[in-house]
Scaffold this motif. Structure first.
Motif, PDB file in Angstrom:
ATOM      1  N   LEU A   1       0.693  -1.173  -0.003  1.00  0.00           N
ATOM      2  CA  LEU A   1       0.115  -0.074   0.085  1.00  0.00           C
ATOM      3  C   LEU A   1       0.917   1.017  -0.035  1.00  0.00           C
ATOM      4  CD1 LEU A   1      -2.795  -1.191   2.549  1.00  0.00           C
ATOM      5  CD2 LEU A   1      -3.081  -1.008   0.058  1.00  0.00           C
TER       6      LEU A   1
ATOM      7  N   ALA B   1       0.845   4.211  -2.757  1.00  0.00           N
ATOM      8  CA  ALA B   1       0.817   5.487  -2.443  1.00  0.00           C
ATOM      9  C   ALA B   1       1.843   6.296  -3.154  1.00  0.00           C
ATOM     10  CB  ALA B   1       0.833   5.793  -1.072  1.00  0.00           C
TER      11      ALA B   1
ATOM     12  N   GLN C   1       1.427   6.777  -6.655  1.00  0.00           N
ATOM     13  CA  GLN C   1       0.394   7.726  -7.121  1.00  0.00           C
ATOM     14  C   GLN C   1       1.128   9.346  -6.996  1.00  0.00           C
ATOM     15  OE1 GLN C   1      -2.524   6.927  -4.132  1.00  0.00           O
ATOM     16  NE2 GLN C   1      -3.684   5.817  -5.701  1.00  0.00           N
TER      17      GLN C   1
ATOM     18  N   TRP D   1      -6.128  11.534  -7.617  1.00  0.00           N
ATOM     19  CA  TRP D   1      -6.644  11.045  -6.228  1.00  0.00           C
ATOM     20  C   TRP D   1      -5.470  10.172  -5.479  1.00  0.00           C
ATOM     21  CZ3 TRP D   1      -6.898   6.101  -4.207  1.00  0.00           C
ATOM     22  CH2 TRP D   1      -7.745   5.971  -2.996  1.00  0.00           C
ATOM     23  N   ARG D   2      -5.288  10.350  -4.386  1.00  0.00           N
ATOM     24  CA  ARG D   2      -4.076   9.917  -3.761  1.00  0.00           C
ATOM     25  C   ARG D   2      -4.476   9.103  -2.493  1.00  0.00           C
ATOM     26  NH1 ARG D   2      -2.269  11.627  -7.554  1.00  0.00           N
ATOM     27  NH2 ARG D   2      -0.766  13.209  -8.172  1.00  0.00           N
ATOM     28  N   LEU D   3      -3.784   7.861  -2.107  1.00  0.00           N
ATOM     29  CA  LEU D   3      -4.068   7.038  -0.965  1.00  0.00           C
ATOM     30  C   LEU D   3      -3.551   7.843   0.142  1.00  0.00           C
ATOM     31  CD1 LEU D   3      -5.050   4.274   0.134  1.00  0.00           C
ATOM     32  CD2 LEU D   3      -3.006   3.378  -0.578  1.00  0.00           C
TER      33      LEU D   3
ATOM     34  N   ARG E   1      -1.452   7.684   2.855  1.00  0.00           N
ATOM     35  CA  ARG E   1      -0.614   6.841   3.837  1.00  0.00           C
ATOM     36  C   ARG E   1       0.794   7.615   4.037  1.00  0.00           C
ATOM     37  NH1 ARG E   1      -1.945   1.629   4.703  1.00  0.00           N
ATOM     38  NH2 ARG E   1       0.494   1.025   4.997  1.00  0.00           N
TER      39      ARG E   1
ATOM     40  N   PRO F   1     -10.205   0.256  -6.635  1.00  0.00           N
ATOM     41  CA  PRO F   1     -10.219   1.179  -5.262  1.00  0.00           C
ATOM     42  C   PRO F   1     -10.276  -0.016  -4.123  1.00  0.00           C
ATOM     43  CG  PRO F   1     -11.494   2.180  -6.787  1.00  0.00           C
ATOM     44  CD  PRO F   1     -10.956   0.804  -7.417  1.00  0.00           C
TER      45      PRO F   1
ATOM     46  N   LEU G   1      -7.487  -0.988  -2.064  1.00  0.00           N
ATOM     47  CA  LEU G   1      -6.849  -0.189  -1.224  1.00  0.00           C
ATOM     48  C   LEU G   1      -7.591   0.326   0.051  1.00  0.00           C
ATOM     49  CD1 LEU G   1      -5.847   2.517  -4.175  1.00  0.00           C
ATOM     50  CD2 LEU G   1      -4.388   0.537  -3.225  1.00  0.00           C
TER      51      LEU G   1
ATOM     52  N   TYR H   1     -11.188   0.695  -0.102  1.00  0.00           N
ATOM     53  CA  TYR H   1     -12.175   1.617  -0.468  1.00  0.00           C
ATOM     54  C   TYR H   1     -13.302   0.668  -0.956  1.00  0.00           C
ATOM     55  CZ  TYR H   1      -9.351   5.713   0.574  1.00  0.00           C
ATOM     56  OH  TYR H   1      -8.700   6.461   1.360  1.00  0.00           O
TER      57      TYR H   1
ATOM     58  N   ARG I   1     -12.753  11.186  -7.175  1.00  0.00           N
ATOM     59  CA  ARG I   1     -11.671  10.622  -7.982  1.00  0.00           C
ATOM     60  C   ARG I   1     -11.787  11.062  -9.621  1.00  0.00           C
ATOM     61  NH1 ARG I   1      -9.201   5.599  -7.961  1.00  0.00           N
ATOM     62  NH2 ARG I   1      -9.806   5.042 -10.128  1.00  0.00           N
TER      63      ARG I   1
ATOM     64  N   ARG J   1     -14.632   4.311   2.260  1.00  0.00           N
ATOM     65  CA  ARG J   1     -14.341   3.204   3.031  1.00  0.00           C
ATOM     66  C   ARG J   1     -15.465   2.464   3.493  1.00  0.00           C
ATOM     67  NH1 ARG J   1      -8.666   2.598   3.513  1.00  0.00           N
ATOM     68  NH2 ARG J   1      -7.584   4.377   3.745  1.00  0.00           N
TER      69      ARG J   1
END
Length: 342
Positions: free
Chosen positions: A15, A19, A22, A153-155, A157, A239, A242, A244, A273, A291
């Protein structure tokens, strides 16, 4: 594919790597390793596994000026009872469909289309989609502009220090000018564009070898396409992998004077997104990931409720995506490698 099973496919280091990509899709393994506190060989192995397992690909998101003539269309489809999955499969086979998903709520199937030519759009919207077996009705809206696209769009973390390390490298690939008018690209530019669209991490050295171009020419072409925003490297991954579990397409009816402000506000929301304004009943379409049900509920009952000008909205929940950005899916995984774009 069950969402819990999805999550078990990626561990915390995976993960973190997603990130990092991204923030800097074209970063070399050495920089990714530095930012993540891993060895370059470890990063390379993890990235290779994610790609070979068809969980992740770094592609190049083409600007509308080169991926089609005109702008995309949102299309909501009502299927005959029990026919939604088969209708979605048939729509994914039509040329020009960039995204196809089975949904629940406002529509049975949601798709986005961007044919290569305007005449093809007319045929697709008036004959191709409505005439597909199992389709009972279809409603389409032209996208006028996109306030944000999924490559942004960013995760959430990484720490700020890690993000700064990555974004400093990514800045060299950030667009600095508007894309040119359609049809102004040279043959070498188009060939380079195809390589970057299929693999967003393609280096100038690889462009040089594959297209038999001089090193300086390949570098200039690659950087020119990136700096003009004709292709934007992005991570393609489901998604649900990740964390979501819910994805929703929210079509909002907004008072005319508030459309720009509402679209801008939604583009800043963590779930966003893809946010677009349309020529249609919806006015603004928000495609977001959440989530869980609580996250979606908060968005609908609090965040949207606080936006002046929002009069109503309809929600379509994505049950299964069969295609995203021209890339087909098979049970949540990316299908076999194919060229990106029309």
């Amino acid at each position: 594919m069950d969402h819990m099973d999805d999550m078990e496919l990626l561990d915390d280091d995976d993960l973190d790597l997603v990130a990092a990509l991204q923030h800097a899709p074209r970063a070399p393994l050495s920089l990714l390793a530095e930012a993540l506190g891993m060895s370059a060989s470890t990063v390379g192995r993890r990235l290779a596994r994610l790609e070979s397992d068809r969980l992740l690909r770094v592609i190049g998101q083409l600007d509308w000026s080169v991926s089609g003539e005109g702008h995309p269309w949102h299309v909501w489809v009502t299927a005959e009872p029990g026919q939604a999955p088969e209708v979605a499969r048939r729509l994914a086979e039509l040329p020009g469909t960039t995204l196809v998903a089975v949904t629940a709520g406002q529509a049975d199937v949601y798709c986005s289309v961007l044919p290569e030519h305007r005449s093809a759009a007319r045929d697709l919207l008036t004959r191709g989609i409505p005439g597909t077996p199992g389709v009972r009705a279809a409603r389409s809206e032209l996208v006028l502009s996109a306030t944000t696209k999924s490559d942004a769009w960013r995760l959430p973390r990484l720490t700020k220090d890690r993000i700064d390390t990555l974004t400093a490298h990514a800045a060299q690939d950030t667009p600095t000018s508007a894309p040119p008018a359609p049809g102004t690209l040279t043959a070498d530019e188009l060939r380079t564009l195809r390589l970057l669209a299929t693999d967003g991490r393609t280096t100038a050295a690889q462009v040089s070898r594959r297209l038999d171009l001089g090193g300086s020419t390949a570098y200039r072409l690659t950087q020119s396409l990136l700096r003009r925003g004709l292709v934007r490297p992005r991570v393609e991954i489901e998604p649900s992998l990740l964390g979501y579990a819910l994805e929703a397409v929210v079509a909002l009816t907004v008072s005319p004077g508030a459309i720009t402000k509402v679209a801008s506000a939604l583009a800043e929301h963590p779930s966003a997104r893809y946010v677009s304004t349309t020529a249609g009943h919806s006015c603004v379409v928000h495609q977001g990931v959440f989530r869980d049900e609580h996250g979606l509920a908060d968005f609908l009952t609090h965040d949207l409720a606080e936006l002046p000008g929002v009069m109503s909205f309809d929600v379509s929940i994505v049950l299964e995506a069969l295609r995203r950005h021209w890339l087909d899916r098979e049970s949540g995984r990316l299908a076999a490698t194919r060229a990106v774009g029309p």
